[in-house]
Every structure is written in structure tokens, then in C-alpha cells.
Scaffold this motif. Structure first.
Motif, PDB file in Angstrom:
ATOM      1  N   THR A 114      -7.991  -0.779   2.844  1.00 15.53           N
ATOM      2  CA  THR A 114      -8.612   0.180   3.751  1.00 15.53           C
ATOM      3  C   THR A 114      -8.405  -0.236   5.211  1.00 15.53           C
ATOM      4  O   THR A 114      -8.683  -1.378   5.574  1.00 15.53           O
ATOM      5  N   GLY A 115      -7.892   0.716   6.027  1.00 17.53           N
ATOM      6  CA  GLY A 115      -7.709   0.460   7.454  1.00 17.53           C
ATOM      7  C   GLY A 115      -6.399  -0.219   7.793  1.00 17.53           C
ATOM      8  O   GLY A 115      -5.983  -0.234   8.950  1.00 17.53           O
ATOM      9  N   GLN A 116      -5.736  -0.778   6.800  1.00 17.23           N
ATOM     10  CA  GLN A 116      -4.447  -1.429   7.065  1.00 17.23           C
ATOM     11  C   GLN A 116      -3.332  -0.384   7.030  1.00 17.23           C
ATOM     12  O   GLN A 116      -3.450   0.629   6.358  1.00 17.23           O
ATOM     13  N   PRO A 117      -2.251  -0.629   7.772  1.00 17.27           N
ATOM     14  CA  PRO A 117      -1.186   0.390   7.826  1.00 17.27           C
ATOM     15  C   PRO A 117      -0.478   0.566   6.486  1.00 17.27           C
ATOM     16  O   PRO A 117      -0.202  -0.403   5.782  1.00 17.27           O
ATOM     17  N   CYS A 118      -0.242   1.838   6.141  1.00 20.67           N
ATOM     18  CA  CYS A 118       0.539   2.160   4.950  1.00 20.67           C
ATOM     19  C   CYS A 118       1.899   1.484   5.073  1.00 20.67           C
ATOM     20  O   CYS A 118       2.508   1.485   6.134  1.00 20.67           O
ATOM     21  N   ARG A 119       2.371   0.919   3.978  1.00 20.32           N
ATOM     22  CA  ARG A 119       3.641   0.189   4.026  1.00 20.32           C
ATOM     23  C   ARG A 119       4.831   1.128   4.215  1.00 20.32           C
ATOM     24  O   ARG A 119       5.928   0.687   4.526  1.00 20.32           O
ATOM     25  N   VAL A 120       4.613   2.430   3.979  1.00 25.63           N
ATOM     26  CA  VAL A 120       5.709   3.390   4.123  1.00 25.63           C
ATOM     27  C   VAL A 120       5.681   4.068   5.487  1.00 25.63           C
ATOM     28  O   VAL A 120       6.690   4.125   6.171  1.00 25.63           O
ATOM     29  N   CYS A 121       4.497   4.573   5.904  1.00 23.80           N
ATOM     30  CA  CYS A 121       4.453   5.402   7.111  1.00 23.80           C
ATOM     31  C   CYS A 121       3.594   4.814   8.233  1.00 23.80           C
ATOM     32  O   CYS A 121       3.583   5.344   9.335  1.00 23.80           O
ATOM     33  N   GLY A 122       2.851   3.759   7.957  1.00 21.86           N
ATOM     34  CA  GLY A 122       2.062   3.116   9.003  1.00 21.86           C
ATOM     35  C   GLY A 122       0.682   3.708   9.228  1.00 21.86           C
ATOM     36  O   GLY A 122      -0.129   3.149   9.967  1.00 21.86           O
ATOM     37  N   THR A 123       0.375   4.846   8.606  1.00 21.97           N
ATOM     38  CA  THR A 123      -0.953   5.450   8.742  1.00 21.97           C
ATOM     39  C   THR A 123      -1.991   4.542   8.081  1.00 21.97           C
ATOM     40  O   THR A 123      -1.733   4.005   7.004  1.00 21.97           O
ATOM     41  N   PRO A 124      -3.165   4.358   8.725  1.00 18.83           N
ATOM     42  CA  PRO A 124      -4.177   3.499   8.082  1.00 18.83           C
ATOM     43  C   PRO A 124      -4.588   4.036   6.712  1.00 18.83           C
ATOM     44  O   PRO A 124      -4.812   5.232   6.540  1.00 18.83           O
ATOM     45  N   VAL A 125      -4.682   3.129   5.751  1.00 18.34           N
ATOM     46  CA  VAL A 125      -5.097   3.477   4.389  1.00 18.34           C
ATOM     47  C   VAL A 125      -6.576   3.871   4.430  1.00 18.34           C
ATOM     48  O   VAL A 125      -7.372   3.235   5.125  1.00 18.34           O
ATOM     49  N   GLU A 126      -6.936   4.932   3.736  1.00 17.07           N
ATOM     50  CA  GLU A 126      -8.328   5.386   3.710  1.00 17.07           C
ATOM     51  C   GLU A 126      -8.965   5.097   2.363  1.00 17.07           C
ATOM     52  O   GLU A 126      -8.267   4.839   1.375  1.00 17.07           O
ATOM     53  N   ARG A 127     -10.304   5.144   2.360  1.00 17.02           N
ATOM     54  CA  ARG A 127     -11.063   4.878   1.139  1.00 17.02           C
ATOM     55  C   ARG A 127     -12.071   6.007   0.931  1.00 17.02           C
ATOM     56  O   ARG A 127     -12.759   6.395   1.876  1.00 17.02           O
ATOM     57  N   VAL A 128     -12.121   6.536  -0.278  1.00 19.67           N
ATOM     58  CA  VAL A 128     -13.175   7.483  -0.662  1.00 19.67           C
ATOM     59  C   VAL A 128     -13.756   6.983  -1.982  1.00 19.67           C
ATOM     60  O   VAL A 128     -13.151   6.137  -2.661  1.00 19.67           O
ATOM     61  N   VAL A 129     -14.935   7.486  -2.322  1.00 19.57           N
ATOM     62  CA  VAL A 129     -15.519   7.123  -3.609  1.00 19.57           C
ATOM     63  C   VAL A 129     -15.311   8.300  -4.555  1.00 19.57           C
ATOM     64  O   VAL A 129     -15.692   9.430  -4.250  1.00 19.57           O
ATOM     65  N   VAL A 130     -14.635   8.047  -5.663  1.00 24.41           N
ATOM     66  CA  VAL A 130     -14.357   9.094  -6.652  1.00 24.41           C
ATOM     67  C   VAL A 130     -14.970   8.654  -7.972  1.00 24.41           C
ATOM     68  O   VAL A 130     -14.593   7.612  -8.509  1.00 24.41           O
ATOM     69  N   GLY A 131     -15.920   9.447  -8.462  1.00 27.37           N
ATOM     70  CA  GLY A 131     -16.574   9.095  -9.728  1.00 27.37           C
ATOM     71  C   GLY A 131     -17.166   7.690  -9.686  1.00 27.37           C
ATOM     72  O   GLY A 131     -17.107   6.962 -10.663  1.00 27.37           O
ATOM     73  N   GLY A 132     -17.713   7.308  -8.528  1.00 26.14           N
ATOM     74  CA  GLY A 132     -18.351   5.999  -8.402  1.00 26.14           C
ATOM     75  C   GLY A 132     -17.387   4.848  -8.175  1.00 26.14           C
ATOM     76  O   GLY A 132     -17.809   3.696  -8.095  1.00 26.14           O
ATOM     77  N   ARG A 133     -16.101   5.155  -8.055  1.00 23.14           N
ATOM     78  CA  ARG A 133     -15.120   4.079  -7.869  1.00 23.14           C
ATOM     79  C   ARG A 133     -14.500   4.152  -6.483  1.00 23.14           C
ATOM     80  O   ARG A 133     -14.054   5.219  -6.056  1.00 23.14           O
ATOM     81  N   GLY A 134     -14.442   3.022  -5.812  1.00 20.44           N
ATOM     82  CA  GLY A 134     -13.748   2.929  -4.535  1.00 20.44           C
ATOM     83  C   GLY A 134     -12.284   3.287  -4.764  1.00 20.44           C
ATOM     84  O   GLY A 134     -11.657   2.761  -5.677  1.00 20.44           O
ATOM     85  N   THR A 135     -11.767   4.229  -3.980  1.00 21.37           N
ATOM     86  CA  THR A 135     -10.423   4.763  -4.203  1.00 21.37           C
ATOM     87  C   THR A 135      -9.652   4.714  -2.898  1.00 21.37           C
ATOM     88  O   THR A 135     -10.171   5.108  -1.854  1.00 21.37           O
ATOM     89  N   HIS A 136      -8.441   4.191  -2.942  1.00 22.08           N
ATOM     90  CA  HIS A 136      -7.671   3.948  -1.721  1.00 22.08           C
ATOM     91  C   HIS A 136      -6.389   4.771  -1.741  1.00 22.08           C
ATOM     92  O   HIS A 136      -5.730   4.855  -2.770  1.00 22.08           O
ATOM     93  N   TYR A 137      -6.057   5.360  -0.585  1.00 25.22           N
ATOM     94  CA  TYR A 137      -4.877   6.219  -0.532  1.00 25.22           C
ATOM     95  C   TYR A 137      -4.386   6.321   0.901  1.00 25.22           C
ATOM     96  O   TYR A 137      -5.120   6.031   1.853  1.00 25.22           O
ATOM     97  N   CYS A 138      -3.142   6.767   1.059  1.00 24.93           N
ATOM     98  CA  CYS A 138      -2.591   7.032   2.390  1.00 24.93           C
ATOM     99  C   CYS A 138      -2.696   8.527   2.639  1.00 24.93           C
ATOM    100  O   CYS A 138      -2.108   9.314   1.911  1.00 24.93           O
ATOM    101  N   PRO A 139      -3.462   8.935   3.678  1.00 19.41           N
ATOM    102  CA  PRO A 139      -3.668  10.373   3.908  1.00 19.41           C
ATOM    103  C   PRO A 139      -2.374  11.099   4.272  1.00 19.41           C
ATOM    104  O   PRO A 139      -2.303  12.311   4.150  1.00 19.41           O
ATOM    105  N   ARG A 140      -1.367  10.375   4.713  1.00 23.03           N
ATOM    106  CA  ARG A 140      -0.120  11.049   5.087  1.00 23.03           C
ATOM    107  C   ARG A 140       0.853  11.123   3.894  1.00 23.03           C
ATOM    108  O   ARG A 140       1.413  12.173   3.617  1.00 23.03           O
ATOM    109  N   CYS A 141       1.003  10.021   3.178  1.00 20.23           N
ATOM    110  CA  CYS A 141       1.920  10.018   2.029  1.00 20.23           C
ATOM    111  C   CYS A 141       1.341  10.785   0.837  1.00 20.23           C
ATOM    112  O   CYS A 141       2.079  11.231  -0.031  1.00 20.23           O
ATOM    113  N   GLN A 142       0.003  10.868   0.784  1.00 16.97           N
ATOM    114  CA  GLN A 142      -0.656  11.555  -0.329  1.00 16.97           C
ATOM    115  C   GLN A 142      -1.476  12.717   0.233  1.00 16.97           C
ATOM    116  O   GLN A 142      -2.709  12.672   0.252  1.00 16.97           O
ATOM    117  N   PRO A 143      -0.799  13.756   0.747  1.00 16.50           N
ATOM    118  CA  PRO A 143      -1.497  14.827   1.456  1.00 16.50           C
ATOM    119  C   PRO A 143      -2.415  15.641   0.547  1.00 16.50           C
ATOM    120  O   PRO A 143      -2.203  15.717  -0.654  1.00 16.50           O
TER     121      PRO A 143
END
Ligand SMILES: [Zn+2]
Length: 326
Positions: free
Chosen positions: A265-294
């Protein structure tokens, strides 16, 4: 939590040391580790040799032969209460490591308290260390194995013949659950947990909150490949040692060193550099790149209100994706 690659790593390491060893006794130090008593476990397992190791999803299976003649009539000792003529055929031990379970193979006593210990003859032992105490042990007859896993409604093995792109498409169809929840549901596909779900969705360039049923045929094909590639990379790196995973020799895996999004979370995506975001899905911390995973296509119910703006889709350059470390 150990997932398919970690359990597979444990299986492969134990395969080098357990087969052929004679199990003298199962010593249960924490009775909550099994619904069966020590006597029941020993009735199935003591006095037998290990004949093989298998894996089903996140479960490790240890195959035991028939009671060995050289073990004598009271192997495990009379205190183990091995009833005469009970379970004379082969048997199977099933272990689930759950959150923090570790199977450590060593010749002498363990360094930390073990919830159970398998004492082998000659001197060797398999210690089950488990700080959170969610791990479990079962002993069964081979003919009861199918019912055991049917009761747990286990989906297909990712590397098995049943898990095809066609299977995945049919399994996704009509499901309103977010993709993240779909992937960690053992009824859909066995063996995937938090780490490999986040990493597979990144690799497939799919948002974790997408409704599973909104995934199109080409996206499903991408997800199928991403699941297999991610799990294989995990196996190749001998698992992820993020929390407590160590293999039976006490060694750590290295998949955590090449994680793209999980716990970044907060670190640059290794592909595009956008900070990795975190949401909670079904009670689980979930990490994704908002740009690579639109956020496109149908999102799971309730997910749209979390963020007002929809991230504009931007396809990463193929070259970047090909360069991804496996
Ligand atoms: Zn990115």
C-alpha cells in the motif's frame, strides 16, 4: 496464511525426509488440534510407515501404510490405546496449517512448544508449531477421504485437469461477489488465499471489486492464466514468508520479494508507478493498482460508493507487463 504454494513447498520438502520412516507415536500436546483423541489418532497412524505425501488445496495429506510388522503388536505403547484389529489397512493423515501452522522436521526436540509431535523410529520428529492455534490434524481411512473433501465442498485443483478456462468462465457466470471474494472461495478453486488472489488479479489487470459475473471471455482467459502463473511463481520461490511461513527445514520462502501489490500500500506499482491502494473486501485487506486494474465493467454491490471517481482506464504498455518478474 499458508496457501497452495506454501503447502506445496512443505510437501516437497517433507517428501525428501518422511517416506519410509516408521511413525512410533503421535504425541498430542494441545487437544484442540484435533477432534480426535490421541488414542484415536494413534490407532490410525502409529506403527506405520509413511508411504507418500499429497496436497489438496491448502490441505497436506500424509499417506501411511498398513501397520508395520516390525512395530510389534503394541506400537505406540499400550498407553496410546491402539485397539487391536482397528484400522488394519492403510491410512491418511490430513493437516491444515491455517494461519500460522509450521511443520518442522528435526532429529531432536523442537525449539518452540509443538501442538503435536510425530515421533519416528529411529530418532526423528515432526513438530507442529502453531502460534495462533487454528491448525488442525485428522486421521482417516483412505476410503473416507472423498467424503472428507466433499464435506468441505472443495473446488478443483488449479493445476488439475478440471480447472480449465471454460470451467472458470462457467464458475464466474452470474456471480455478484467481488472477484477477490470469488478467488479465495475454496468452493470455486482450491488453494488460493489473500496473497495469491491479490497478485493474480494484478497480473490479470482486473479490479478486485469487479463483480465476478461481469468478467468477459477474454478477461476470464487472462484470469485463468494469471492464477496459474502466480501460483507457479509462488511454488518456484518456495512460498511467501510474510508472516510466519517456514518450510520443514526452517527455511523461508522468497516470493515476498517479488510481490507486485500485496501489502505494498502506497508504494509505486512496479509497472506504472501509481501508488498501490488498499480496500477491504469481504473482511480481507486487498491490494491493487488503480491504474493497471481499472474500475470498468460491473462492480460488485456497494463498491461504487467507496470512491466517487472512476479511475480512467489506461492500458499498461505490453512491454512493461512482459518484463514482470516471475
Ligand atoms: Zn500499475
Amino acid at each position: 496464511m499458508p496457501e497452495l504454494p506454501e503447502v506445496e513447498t512443505v510437501r516437497r520438502r517433507l517428501l525428501a525426509c518422511l517416506p519410509g520412516l516408521l511413525l512410533r507415536e503421535v504425541v498430542v500436546n494441545d487437544w484442540t488440534v484435533s477432534a480426535q483423541t490421541g488414542a484415536e489418532l494413534n490407532a490410525y497412524l502409529a506403527g506405520r510407515r509413511v508411504t507418500g505425501l499429497r496436497r489438496r488445496g491448502k490441505y497436506l495429506l500424509v499417506d501411511m501404510g498398513r501397520p508395520a510388522e516390525e512395530a510389534g503388536p503394541a506400537s505406540g505403547g499400550p498407553a496410546a490405546g491402539r485397539p487391536a484389529a482397528a484400522h488394519d489397512g492403510p491410512s491418511v493423515a490430513v493437516v491444515h496449517l491455517r494461519m500460522t501452522g509450521q511443520l518442522v522436521f528435526r532429529p531432536g526436540p523442537g525449539e518452540r512448544p509443538a501442538r503435536f509431535v510425530w515421533e519416528f523410529a529411529p530418532a526423528a520428529a515432526l513438530h507442529f508449531q502453531d502460534v495462533r492455534r487454528f491448525g488442525r490434524l485428522w486421521a482417516l481411512a483412505p476410503e473416507d477421504e472423498t467424503a472428507f473433501f466433499e464435506a468441505r465442498a472443495m473446488g478443483p485443483e488449479p493445476f488439475g485437469a478440471e480447472f480449465t478456462p471454460g470451467y472458470l468462465r462457467r464458475a464466474l457466470e452470474g456471480r455478484r461477489a467481488p472477484l477477490k471474494s470469488f478467488l479465495v472461495d475454496q468452493r470455486r478453486v482450491a488453494g488460493i488465499g489473500n496473497i495469491y488472489a491479490d497478485e493474480a488479479l494484478f497480473r490479470a489487470r482486473l479490479h478486485p471489486l469487479r463483480a465476478a459475473g461481469s468478467v468477459g471471455p477474454r478477461e476470464a482467459l487472462r484470469l485463468h492464466a494469471a492464477v496459474l502463473e502466480t501460483l507457479q511463481a509462488g511454488i518456484d520461490h518456495e512460498g511467501s514468508s510474510i508472516e510466519s511461513f517456514i518450510d520443514p527445514a526452517g527455511r523461508r520462502g522468497s516470493f515476498q520479494e517479488i510481490l507486485n501489490v500485496y501489502q505494498r500500500t502506497g508504494q509505486p506499482c512496479r509497472v506504472c508507478g501509481t501508488p498501490v491502494e488498499r480496500v477491504v473486501v469481504g473482511g480481507r485487506g486487498t491490494h491493487y493498482c488503480p491504474r493497471c486494474q481499472p474500475r470498468r465493467g460491473g462492480m460488485a454491490a456497494g463498491s461504487r460508493s467507496r470512491r466517487g471517481a472512476v479511475t480512467p482506464p489506461r492500458t499498461a504498455r505490453p512491454a512493461d507487463w512482459e518484463a514482470l518478474d516471475r
